[in-house]
Every structure is written in C-alpha cells, then in structure tokens.
Design an enzyme around this catalytic site. Structure first.
Site, short mmCIF file in Angstrom:
data_model
loop_
_atom_site.label_atom_id
_atom_site.label_comp_id
_atom_site.label_asym_id
_atom_site.label_seq_id
_atom_site.Cartn_x
_atom_site.Cartn_y
_atom_site.Cartn_z
N ARG A 271 0.89 -1.30 -0.28
CA ARG A 271 -0.13 -0.01 -0.03
C ARG A 271 0.65 1.21 0.02
NH1 ARG A 271 0.13 4.08 2.68
NH2 ARG A 271 0.24 2.85 4.68
N PRO B 253 16.87 14.72 7.59
CA PRO B 253 17.31 14.12 8.66
C PRO B 253 17.10 14.79 9.82
CG PRO B 253 19.08 14.02 6.52
CD PRO B 253 18.04 15.01 6.39
N ALA C 185 -1.98 11.20 0.66
CA ALA C 185 -1.19 9.85 1.32
C ALA C 185 -2.07 9.49 2.57
CB ALA C 185 0.15 9.97 1.48
N GLU D 206 4.13 10.44 7.35
CA GLU D 206 2.52 11.15 7.09
C GLU D 206 2.12 11.63 8.14
OE1 GLU D 206 3.41 11.15 4.23
OE2 GLU D 206 3.63 9.46 3.08
#
Length: 396
Positions: free
Chosen positions: A95, A139, A255, A376
């Site tokens: 997914r 980062p 998303a 996300e």
C-alpha cells in the site's frame, strides 16, 4: 465460511458501496491474495522488494488510480480507499508503494506540474514503466518541514540543488524524484513561500539514493537516504503550480487519506488470524473461541475495525464532494493507525506463543504499523492539528 466472510457478514459494508467500488475492492483483494500473500513472509524475512509486481499493479489500474486522464483510472475516492485497504491487508509495504507512486509523486505532478511535465511522466507512471519518489523529509527536520535545509539556487538559466533527504520511499528504484527545496531567489517567493518543488530525474549527476539498512519494519519495502550534491537542472524542472509548504502538504493529505483506509486492512488481517485461531485451537477440551474472554476480545477488535472503516467511508464521501478538510484527515489517520496497532496487539494474545512466528501475519503487521504510525504525520502532529482546530490556538 472464511474469516473475512465472517467479518463481512456481521457488518454489511457492501450495502454502502456502489457496484464500481465493490469491483475495485474485489480486484485489489484478489491481487493481494494471489500476488502478495504467497511471497510476503519470505520477502519480509529477506528484506526483498519484489519489483516485478510494479508493472502488474499498473496493469491492474492501481497506480494513480484516483487521478484523471494521462492513462490513470479516474476512480473515486472510496474506490481508491478500498484498494488501499485490501493491499495493506496483504502488507503495508505494497500500500505504501501505491501511495508513494500515486498519492505523492504522481499527485504532485498532476496538481502542480506543467502540461509538458504531466505528459512526460504521468502515463509512464500509471503503467509502472516509470517509478517516482517524493523527497520532502530531511534528517534534522522530521515533522518540521519548515526547517528545510535543502536549497535551490539559480546559476544562469539552470537550477542547482544541494541538500540531504531521509526516509524517502522508493528513491533507489525511482526514475524521477519530486524534490522540495528552499530557493534563494526572491522572484520565487519569500519566507515559507520560498519552498518549491522540482522534478529531478534520478540519473542526474549528483543525485544519490542509498537504501536504509537495519529496518525491523517495512522490510519488504524500500526507504532511502538521498543526497543532492550540485544537482543541475534546467529552468523548466520546477513545478510551476506549487508555491510554499501548501504544495507538499497537499500531496501529504492525499497519502494520509489512503492510510486511513490502509491501516484498517492490516487490522482486518490480524482479526482474521485471531478468529481462525480461536476456532481451530483447543485448550481445556474446547476451542479457545468458546471462552468468554476470547469472545470479548474478538468483539472489541471487530467493533474498532468497523468504526474505523465507517470513518474512512465518511471521509471518502466528503472527499468525493470536495468537502474533506485537513483536520478531518487527521482524525482518520490518528484513529486508524492507533486502533490498528491495538487490534494487532490484542490479536497476538489470542494466538499465544505462535503469534510471534511467521505462521501468522500479526507480528509483521504490527511491525509495519509502527512505521505507518510515524510517517505522514506522527500521532502527536495530528493531535496538534486537531487541537488547533478545536481551540484556534497554535501549539506547534
């Protein structure tokens, strides 16, 4: 009756879906069961990403399936969500692939790209002939994209990009990267508006992607460190329609919507395993599913699963009307992943000691969901988004 049929029978979701939506769900369920499940335990164990499935996903219409034209299926939001649910019932990594390709990289080009950029990339990405990635996270940045250090500067007619990105899905196998950078040219924006998106062919000198090793989650998927060292691009590499952080956030919300559905697929897979084990394993002379405590666990898991799916369906209908807000997406992402993890942990208790082996998918799903919980937007980020919506006070 199979365990997923038991779940479907107790709660009639089909009655809330159109024939087209049910067809997309069944196609994705068939793909997951025939192409993902037979190999996923070995792939997870060996940290192997099965590239040959990319073209098959494209041929089935799942890549960028919610987008219009350019070879995309143009499916509705609920159809896309149901496909995410079924693919993640196979494994979160697949997914995730569909999300990175379609909801992030392809959506960025479809939303913000020029017509030339759309024609160049979207048809090939829809078939899986080209793979895209979405390079936003850094980062040091993590949940704070406004602290972006990657920069783009003008050099004659060209752009030159320098910086580092981390946890970039698909970067080492991608053909094109959507890279977000802060520009130093006032003509392209000031302050937060200075963040712009660029299409970077991954063959461009100075672009390097290194898969991150040592992962204990998402092992059948690819996440990378990306280095950009004097990456020279033509003037038309910039995405003309994206100005500021609203550009990448618009893709992230696509998303996040897929995750709302997808996490429920992982949860359903865990519940299926628990139901099967509860009816086949006998202790003290009877199936463990005949015990009141076990039935209470199954009932609680089922209730949270169906609540999560109904929430996802509500958000999907809002999205189809063009009425879905970022705060509503945060409700779904926060709830779905949190409850999916709780279901996975509870299912493991029913499976007993065998639940930590690959004889059942539960530990694999639980490990993957730890990543889904973070990317996300972490729980804390979505809590702050909702807190701001409820109080009109910014606590970031």
């Amino acid at each position: 009756m199979t365990d997923v049929s038991r779940i479907d029978a107790v709660f009639d979701l089909d009655g809330l879906l159109t024939p087209e939506e049910r067809d997309w769900q069944q196609r994705a369920r068939t793909f997951a069961r025939e192409r993902i499940l037979p190999v996923i335990d070995r792939d997870f164990e060996q940290a192997h990403f099965r590239r040959e499935l990319i073209g098959e996903l494209g041929a089935a219409g799942f890549l960028g399936m919610h987008l219009q034209a350019y070879g995309c299926a143009g499916a509705g939001a609920v159809s896309y969500g149901l496909a995410c649910l079924e693919l993640e019932a196979g494994d979160s990594g697949w997914r995730t692939f569909v999300s990175v390709q379609g909801s992030l990289a392809m959506s960025a080009i479809a939303k913000y790209g020029s017509e030339e950029q759309k024609q160049q990339w979207l048809p090939r990405m829809a078939t899986g002939d080209a793979v895209g990635c979405f390079a936003l996270t850094e980062p040091q940045g993590g949940s704070d994209p406004a602290a972006m250090r990657t920069v783009a500067r003008r050099d004659g007619d060209d752009w030159v990009l320098d910086g580092d990105k981390r946890w970039i899905g698909l970067a080492s196998i991608a053909d094109v990267a959507v890279v977000w950078a802060r520009v130093d040219d006032p003509a392209y924006g000031e302050g937060a508006r200075a963040v712009r998106g660029f299409l970077v062919p991954t063959s461009t000198p100075g672009f390097a992607a290194t898969p991150i090793a040592g992962k204990l989650s998402m092992r059948a998927s690819v996440q990378c460190d990306v280095s950009l060292e004097a990456v020279r691009l033509p003037a038309d590499a910039i995405l003309p329609g994206a100005r500021g952080l609203s550009g990448p956030f618009g893709c992230l919300n696509e998303a996040r919507y897929g995750i709302v559905w997808g996490a429920m697929g992982a949860a359903r897979s865990c519940l299926e395993a628990a139901i099967e084990r509860s009816t086949s394993r006998e202790v003290f002379g009877r199936p463990i599913g005949a015990a009141q405590l076990t039935q209470a666990k199954l009932a609680d898991m089922f209730v949270e699963l169906e609540k999560g799916i109904l929430l996802a369906l509500h958000l999907g209908r809002l999205k189809e009307r063009g009425a879905l807000t970022p705060a509503q997406i945060s409700v779904g992402k926060l709830n779905s992943v949190r409850e999916a993890l709780a279901i996975a942990h509870q299912a493991r208790t029913i499976l007993g000691g065998d639940g930590i082996t690959d004889a059942f998918p539960v530990m694999r799903h639980a490990a993957n969901l730890e990543s889904v919980r973070t990317y996300e937007g972490t729980d804390e980020i979505h809590q702050l988004i909702l807190g701001r919506a409820l109080t009109d006070l910014d606590a970031f």
